[in-house]
Design an enzyme around this catalytic site. Sequence first.
Site, PDB file in Angstrom:
ATOM      1  NE  ARG A  45      -2.838  -0.887   3.319  1.00 18.06           N
ATOM      2  CZ  ARG A  45      -3.748  -0.609   4.248  1.00 18.06           C
ATOM      3  NH1 ARG A  45      -5.027  -0.578   3.940  1.00 18.06           N
ATOM      4  NH2 ARG A  45      -3.380  -0.365   5.486  1.00 18.06           N
ATOM      5  CD  GLU A 102       0.406  -4.329  12.446  1.00 19.24           C
ATOM      6  OE1 GLU A 102      -0.449  -3.808  11.735  1.00 19.24           O
ATOM      7  OE2 GLU A 102       1.626  -4.123  12.286  1.00 19.24           O
TER       8      GLU A 102
END
Length: 170
Positions: free
Chosen positions: A58, A95
């Site tokens: 992205r 994460e």
Amino acid sequence: MDFKKYVRDIPDFPEKGISFKDITPLLQDANALASAAEALFGLIKNKKVDKVVGMESRGFFFAPLLATRLNAGFVPVRKRGKLPHQIISEPYALEYGTDVLEIHVDSILKGEKVLIHDDVLATGGTAKAVCKLIEKLGGEVVQCNFLLELEFLKGRDKLSGYPVEALIRY
């Protein structure tokens, strides 16, 4: 413009417990896309930039737009095995797991001023790995730029020593 209204939360994606920030509504709206690109450019504050590095995947949306506006080259940083030429690599944690990023060895020249751009600053692992890659090649990171920052994950702490800017903060 209130860019947050163009970002939707997708619960439990890519795995349970993660709330994914989906920016596709922003990308699909011509006015929001143009306004976000202009606002991201405004975060750079007249810094000299030779290359804009965008991270897979992205980060590829806005990094080339910023590069064009800055009269700079665009450099893709990709996940392992996606670049066809000689590379260097850097492992990183995110994460919800770990991975490896790669960059072509000839993409950043010694002394070049580099703007890093990605869509989200979360834990800071991806951006920190890219900073290391750029510095291994002799480049200077002038700023880490993000469309949005998840402040509660404290990724900015991992990037201490680098200027960090984000358009949207959660």
